[in-house]
Design a protein around this motif. Structure first.
Motif, short mmCIF file in Angstrom:
data_model
loop_
_atom_site.label_atom_id
_atom_site.label_comp_id
_atom_site.label_asym_id
_atom_site.label_seq_id
_atom_site.Cartn_x
_atom_site.Cartn_y
_atom_site.Cartn_z
N LEU A 217 0.87 -1.18 0.00
CA LEU A 217 0.00 0.00 0.00
C LEU A 217 0.91 1.22 0.00
N VAL A 218 0.74 2.10 -1.00
CA VAL A 218 1.56 3.30 -1.13
C VAL A 218 0.68 4.54 -1.02
N SER A 219 1.13 5.53 -0.26
CA SER A 219 0.49 6.85 -0.27
C SER A 219 1.55 7.85 -0.73
N SER A 225 3.29 11.16 -13.63
CA SER A 225 4.46 10.39 -14.03
C SER A 225 4.75 9.25 -13.07
N PHE A 226 4.39 9.45 -11.80
CA PHE A 226 4.55 8.42 -10.78
C PHE A 226 3.50 7.34 -10.98
N ILE A 227 2.26 7.75 -11.22
CA ILE A 227 1.15 6.81 -11.39
C ILE A 227 1.38 5.89 -12.59
N THR A 228 1.87 6.46 -13.69
CA THR A 228 2.04 5.65 -14.91
C THR A 228 3.04 4.52 -14.72
N LYS A 229 3.93 4.66 -13.75
CA LYS A 229 4.92 3.62 -13.50
C LYS A 229 4.40 2.52 -12.57
N LEU A 230 3.20 2.73 -12.04
CA LEU A 230 2.58 1.70 -11.20
C LEU A 230 1.60 0.90 -12.06
N LYS A 237 -7.38 8.52 -6.26
CA LYS A 237 -6.97 9.92 -6.10
C LYS A 237 -7.88 10.57 -5.06
N LEU A 238 -7.31 11.42 -4.22
CA LEU A 238 -8.10 12.07 -3.18
C LEU A 238 -7.43 13.36 -2.74
N ASP A 239 -8.23 14.23 -2.14
CA ASP A 239 -7.74 15.49 -1.58
C ASP A 239 -7.62 15.34 -0.08
N VAL A 240 -6.45 15.73 0.45
CA VAL A 240 -6.18 15.57 1.88
C VAL A 240 -5.91 16.94 2.49
N PRO A 241 -6.64 17.31 3.56
CA PRO A 241 -6.38 18.60 4.21
C PRO A 241 -4.97 18.65 4.77
N ARG A 242 -4.29 19.77 4.54
CA ARG A 242 -2.94 19.95 5.05
C ARG A 242 -2.89 21.17 5.96
N ILE A 258 -3.58 6.96 -3.21
CA ILE A 258 -3.38 5.72 -2.47
C ILE A 258 -3.37 4.62 -3.53
N ALA A 259 -2.33 3.81 -3.54
CA ALA A 259 -2.20 2.77 -4.55
C ALA A 259 -1.87 1.44 -3.90
N THR A 260 -2.45 0.38 -4.46
CA THR A 260 -2.19 -0.97 -3.96
C THR A 260 -1.86 -1.89 -5.14
N ASN A 261 -1.04 -2.89 -4.87
CA ASN A 261 -0.71 -3.88 -5.91
C ASN A 261 -1.55 -5.14 -5.75
#
Length: 262
Positions: A217-219, A225-230, A237-242, A258-261
């Motif tokens: 599990l990756v956050s 460019s990062f997503i295409t390599k997964l 995809k989500l919006d997170v309050p900072r 958030i990505a999972t294999n």
């Protein structure tokens, strides 16, 4: 339970999402970018490996694991005043016992500006006092953290070191540090930057673990460019309050994934 460590970049606000995306069953749990280890304390795995490149974090968890009451005694001995904060901040960790060192980290992170861990090039913590002192962990919380950590291996160093031994059926949560595009200013320590080269090595690590049938599990920040390599991964995809900006009006939601294999 909640983490005992306040930490900018913590995934506390995403815990329900992360918990729902975690596998129902797994072998050993690995979290090599531990920080406050929010998901670890939420899941409370029976057997785990926590790692971090920051020696203060690993030293703190070791002390809480072995000597929770002593750590709490030191925490409670620090006055919650500006003078107390500046005095403790100025202490050199290498001159302290491990229990004192743990108490120092927990205290200054509860009191510093926005829970940001930052050092200068000499390695000295230099974050100013925040607007208030956040509640320090109670005896019950320290004891519970010690209990959860009892069957956990703690590893200091590069994330690859913490992942050593991961095998088929194990679960790895990866939450690497990332920049918002501004220059690196010593967050996580001056050894804690995550460069483009680090990112490529990170993606290769993910591919190697996937080949071994390790559940990952990756956050990370939203970056196409990062997503295409997964390739073949499930990506949300989500919006997170900072809340790390200096002014409330500048605090906006960050686009993350958030990505999972699996």
């Amino acid at each position: 339970m909640n983490s005992i460590l306040r930490w900018a970049g913590s995934k506390r606000k995403l815990l329900n999402v992360l918990q729902n995306r975690a596998p129902v069953s797994f072998g050993k749990y690995y979290e090599p970018f531990a920080g406050s280890a929010a998901l670890y304390f939420k899941l409370q795995p029976k057997h785990a490996v926590l790692g971090d490149i920051n020696p203060e974090i690993i030293s703190m968890y070791r002390a809480v694991k072995s000597s929770p009451r002593e750590v709490l005694d030191y925490i409670e001995s620090i006055p919650t005043t500006k003078e107390g904060y500046l005095t403790v901040r100025a202490l050199e960790p290498k001159n302290l016992s491990e229990n004192q060192r743990a108490a120092r980290l927990i205290f200054i992170m509860k009191a510093c500006f926005n829970g940001v861990y930052r050092t200068n090039r000499a390695g000295a913590f230099n974050v100013p006092l925040g607007s208030r002192f956040y509640r320090l962990p109670s005896k019950e919380e320290i004891d519970e953290a010690s209990r959860v950590l009892s069957n956990t291996v703690l590893r200091l160093g590069d994330y690859s070191k913490a992942l050593d031994g991961a095998e088929a059926g194990d679960f790895v949560y990866l939450d690497p540090p990332y920049s918002d595009g501004n220059r690196f200013r010593g967050e996580y320590s001056y050894d804690g930057a995550f460069s483009v080269d680090d990112r490529d090595r990170f993606l290769k690590t993910c591919a190697d673990l996937t080949t071994k049938k390790v559940k990952i599990l990756v956050s990370f920040k939203l970056e196409e460019s990062f997503i295409t390599k997964l390739k073949g991964w499930n990506v949300q995809k989500l919006d997170v309050p900072r809340s790390v900006a200096g002014f409330a009006s500048s605090r906006v939601a960050a686009a993350e994934i958030i990505a999972t294999n699996y």
